[in-house]
Write a protein that holds these residues in place. Structure first.
Motif, mmCIF file in Angstrom:
data_model
loop_
_atom_site.group_PDB
_atom_site.id
_atom_site.type_symbol
_atom_site.label_atom_id
_atom_site.label_comp_id
_atom_site.label_asym_id
_atom_site.label_seq_id
_atom_site.Cartn_x
_atom_site.Cartn_y
_atom_site.Cartn_z
ATOM 1 N N TYR A 1 -38.551 19.657 -26.110
ATOM 2 C CA TYR A 1 -38.413 18.648 -27.153
ATOM 3 C C TYR A 1 -38.147 19.323 -28.501
ATOM 4 N N MET A 2 -37.697 18.510 -29.448
ATOM 5 C CA MET A 2 -37.325 19.041 -30.752
ATOM 6 C C MET A 2 -38.514 19.066 -31.710
ATOM 7 N N GLN B 1 -36.416 15.372 -35.715
ATOM 8 C CA GLN B 1 -36.501 14.019 -35.180
ATOM 9 C C GLN B 1 -36.213 12.990 -36.274
ATOM 10 N N PRO B 2 -35.597 11.867 -35.932
ATOM 11 C CA PRO B 2 -35.321 10.810 -36.913
ATOM 12 C C PRO B 2 -36.547 9.927 -37.121
ATOM 13 N N THR B 3 -37.640 10.535 -37.565
ATOM 14 C CA THR B 3 -38.918 9.825 -37.609
ATOM 15 C C THR B 3 -38.876 8.617 -38.540
ATOM 16 N N ASP C 1 -27.599 13.633 -13.986
ATOM 17 C CA ASP C 1 -28.604 13.642 -15.050
ATOM 18 C C ASP C 1 -27.915 14.024 -16.358
ATOM 19 N N ASP C 2 -27.666 13.031 -17.187
ATOM 20 C CA ASP C 2 -26.912 13.226 -18.425
ATOM 21 C C ASP C 2 -27.856 13.290 -19.626
ATOM 22 N N PHE C 3 -28.913 14.072 -19.503
ATOM 23 C CA PHE C 3 -29.958 14.130 -20.524
ATOM 24 C C PHE C 3 -29.448 14.610 -21.877
ATOM 25 N N ALA C 4 -28.362 15.414 -21.881
ATOM 26 C CA ALA C 4 -27.905 16.076 -23.106
ATOM 27 C C ALA C 4 -26.696 15.392 -23.730
ATOM 28 N N ARG C 5 -26.449 14.129 -23.407
ATOM 29 C CA ARG C 5 -25.285 13.413 -23.936
ATOM 30 C C ARG C 5 -25.221 13.477 -25.465
ATOM 31 N N HIS C 6 -26.381 13.452 -26.135
ATOM 32 C CA HIS C 6 -26.426 13.459 -27.596
ATOM 33 C C HIS C 6 -26.855 14.807 -28.168
ATOM 34 N N LEU C 7 -26.747 15.859 -27.356
ATOM 35 C CA LEU C 7 -27.214 17.178 -27.788
ATOM 36 C C LEU C 7 -26.077 18.187 -27.918
ATOM 37 N N GLY C 8 -24.845 17.718 -28.074
ATOM 38 C CA GLY C 8 -23.737 18.626 -28.316
ATOM 39 C C GLY C 8 -23.876 19.303 -29.667
ATOM 40 N N HIS C 9 -23.272 20.483 -29.798
ATOM 41 C CA HIS C 9 -23.383 21.266 -31.028
ATOM 42 C C HIS C 9 -22.206 21.038 -31.973
ATOM 43 N N VAL D 1 -28.077 8.967 -14.904
ATOM 44 C CA VAL D 1 -29.380 8.938 -15.570
ATOM 45 C C VAL D 1 -29.194 9.399 -17.012
ATOM 46 N N THR D 2 -29.702 8.632 -17.957
ATOM 47 C CA THR D 2 -29.646 9.040 -19.357
ATOM 48 C C THR D 2 -30.963 8.680 -20.022
ATOM 49 N N SER D 3 -31.206 9.266 -21.190
ATOM 50 C CA SER D 3 -32.476 9.056 -21.874
ATOM 51 C C SER D 3 -32.315 9.294 -23.365
ATOM 52 N N LEU D 4 -33.163 8.631 -24.159
ATOM 53 C CA LEU D 4 -33.187 8.834 -25.601
ATOM 54 C C LEU D 4 -34.280 9.804 -26.031
ATOM 55 N N THR D 5 -35.072 10.267 -25.084
ATOM 56 C CA THR D 5 -36.236 11.082 -25.429
ATOM 57 C C THR D 5 -35.847 12.403 -26.069
ATOM 58 N N LYS D 6 -34.881 13.108 -25.490
ATOM 59 C CA LYS D 6 -34.520 14.430 -26.015
ATOM 60 C C LYS D 6 -33.906 14.360 -27.417
ATOM 61 N N PRO D 7 -32.923 13.491 -27.661
ATOM 62 C CA PRO D 7 -32.308 13.498 -28.982
ATOM 63 C C PRO D 7 -33.115 12.770 -30.051
ATOM 64 N N ALA D 8 -34.132 12.010 -29.663
ATOM 65 C CA ALA D 8 -34.883 11.228 -30.649
ATOM 66 C C ALA D 8 -36.297 11.788 -30.825
ATOM 67 N N ALA D 9 -37.187 11.476 -29.895
ATOM 68 C CA ALA D 9 -38.581 11.919 -30.004
ATOM 69 C C ALA D 9 -39.248 11.779 -28.644
ATOM 70 N N PRO D 10 -40.271 12.604 -28.352
ATOM 71 C CA PRO D 10 -40.902 12.584 -27.033
ATOM 72 C C PRO D 10 -41.446 11.228 -26.623
ATOM 73 N N SER D 11 -41.943 10.449 -27.587
ATOM 74 C CA SER D 11 -42.563 9.179 -27.231
ATOM 75 C C SER D 11 -41.606 7.993 -27.239
ATOM 76 N N LEU D 12 -40.334 8.221 -27.476
ATOM 77 C CA LEU D 12 -39.363 7.139 -27.285
ATOM 78 C C LEU D 12 -38.966 7.166 -25.812
#
Length: 471
Positions: free
Chosen positions: A115-116, A121-123, A276-284, A304-315
């Motif tokens: 996690y970041m 994170q966009p808190t 598993d497309d976990f890194a869709r929003h993690l390009g550099h 499979v996709t998720s907002l947890t990695k690019p946003a925050a662990p608890s999303l």
């Protein structure tokens, strides 16, 4: 004992009887107790109920009352040894995802997480979105089992291609999606092909579903189609799990010419592909390849996709994308599991994804990750000259480092912890024996560039501590 005896007195008498019996022995019937102790049926029933509540006896309708397998009488310690037999051999293997060294002490530089750091994170946007979602009149109403239609529409737009909102199932994060997919598609004992190395939590989820992970090697262009075809033929597997974009841990991107080949091989084998497309929003900052499912026309791919990695662990919001009967099967599994994902969190995720702030966050995150990646790569090259970086990632959160010959990755990981830096042993990412020693080193969880540089220095010092036999 006369007719005025209480149920408490009878319970005490029965406890004395229990002390002379063995677990599993049958107590006298209610009729026999009534006759022997000269009490009424209600007194017997209350006494047996009291003993059952204590865990001293087990009642089996139509059969009788038996001494419990664990005699938990007053003042005694609970004996749970019986559970070993009752649970049989369906243990959930967590050794790949549990930290054998325990929580790191204060001051440890964290480079082993997925996690970041909070600063990335966009808190503020998340807090504002959650506040807006909570103010909605229907915020605490029941959510649809498949997820809010507006949120499913956004996920469909992110995936692209011909994916429709009806093809989307909202889940409680990516890990939940993987668990649903594994259990819905393959039965216990079935093989599942996985990249080698692969994501440990996916391996754990597959094994928890009773599946047997079978490794298929990667190279610089991703999973090899020729070896994949061989693995399907040899095992009879009907399922492949892979991460085509910024694979964890290697950061490999499946080459364009292989993307169609992988799907062709799977179709020819009558198999599904879990993407598993976990890194869709993690390009550099560069182009991110289209997901496999966007070009899938016959329902081969489960995305499979998720907002947890690019946003925050608890999303904990993710999605499954699929077409055909397999989607109906997965909807049924999720309905049985947890009915639906909590509505306020879905509403908050919808607020975040629909805001212009989300696109700004993804762009700024890409810049920050690219800079951190470069800083850590330079520091590792300087501090551990005998190690080799497989590739300089163009996305994701980690470096994959091949260690010098003779180095044990688990020993080095332990030594690094002593030096105040936490990294991940590469052996955790292999379903079978690893071909060489590696480390996965994260660059997203640290506070700043200075911590990345210092973490690499500490890692180099830990390797030096091991001496010539490890270095």
């Amino acid at each position: 004992m006369n007719d005025g005896s209480t149920s408490g007195e009878l319970a005490d008498s029965l406890r004395t009887l229990l002390s002379r019996l063995s677990p599993g022995d049958r107590l006298p019937s209610s009729r026999e107790l009534i006759k022997e102790y000269r009490v009424g049926p209600a007194t017997v029933a209350r006494a047996i109920a009291a003993l059952a509540a204590e865990g001293a006896v087990v009642t089996r309708p139509g059969s009788g009352t038996y001494v419990a397998q664990r005699a938990r009488l007053r003042g005694g310690a609970t004996d749970t040894d019986w559970q070993t037999v009752a649970l049989t051999d369906r243990a959930v293997d967590t050794h790949l995802i549990a930290d054998p060294l325990g929580p790191p002490p204060a001051g440890t530089i964290t480079m082993d997480g997925g996690y970041m750091h909070r600063s990335l994170q966009p808190t503020r946007a998340l807090s504002a979105a959650l506040a807006r979602a909570a103010r909605r009149p229907d915020a605490w109403d029941r959510a649809p089992a498949g997820g809010l239609m507006a949120l499913r529409t956004v996920f469909a737009q992110i995936v692209g291609g011909s994916v429709a909102p009806e093809d989307v199932l909202v889940t409680a994060g990516g890990q939940s999606a993987l668990s649903i997919a594994f259990r819905a598609i393959a039965g216990p004992g079935s093989p599942v092909l996985v990249e080698s190395p692969s994501y440990p939590r996916a391996l754990a989820a597959a094994r928890a579903a009773g599946l047997r992970p079978v490794p298929v090697p990667l190279d610089a262009d991703g999973v090899r189609p020729d070896l994949l075809a061989d693995a399907f033929a040899m095992t009879g597997a009907r399922l492949l799990y892979c991460q085509p974009t910024f694979q964890n841990p290697t950061s490999t991107v499946l080459a364009p010419e292989r993307r169609g080949q992988i799907l062709d091989v799977a179709r020819a084998s009558g198999a599904f592909v879990i993407e598993d497309d976990f890194a869709r929003h993690l390009g550099h900052g560069g182009a991110v390849p289209r997901p496999l499912v966007a070009d899938d026309r016959d329902g081969t791919v489960i995305h499979v996709t998720s907002l947890t990695k690019p946003a925050a662990p608890s999303l904990r919001i993710g999605a499954l994308v699929a077409r055909g009967p397999v989607m109906e099967r997965m909807r049924a599994v999720r309905l049985v599991d947890d009915f639906f994902v909590t509505r306020p969190l879905q509403e908050a995720a919808l607020e975040v994804l629909s805001s212009p702030a989300w696109d700004r966050h993804v762009r700024s995150l890409g810049t920050a990750l690219r800079e951190r990646c470069a800083v850590l790569a330079a520091a590792v090259t300087q501090e551990i000259p005998g190690a080799t970086l497989a590739t300089l990632p163009t996305g994701g959160l980690h470096l994959w480092l091949r260690l010098p010959p003779g180095v044990d990755d688990t020993v080095l990981t332990s030594a690094a912890r002593q030096r105040g830096v936490a990294v991940s042993a590469g052996s955790r990412y292999f379903a079978t024996e690893p071909p060489a020693a590696h480390l996965r080193i994260g660059f997203a969880a640290t506070a700043d560039h200075a911590e990345l540089t210092e973490g690499a220095r500490r890692l180099g010092a830990a390797l030096a501590d091991l001496g010539p036999q490890q270095g």
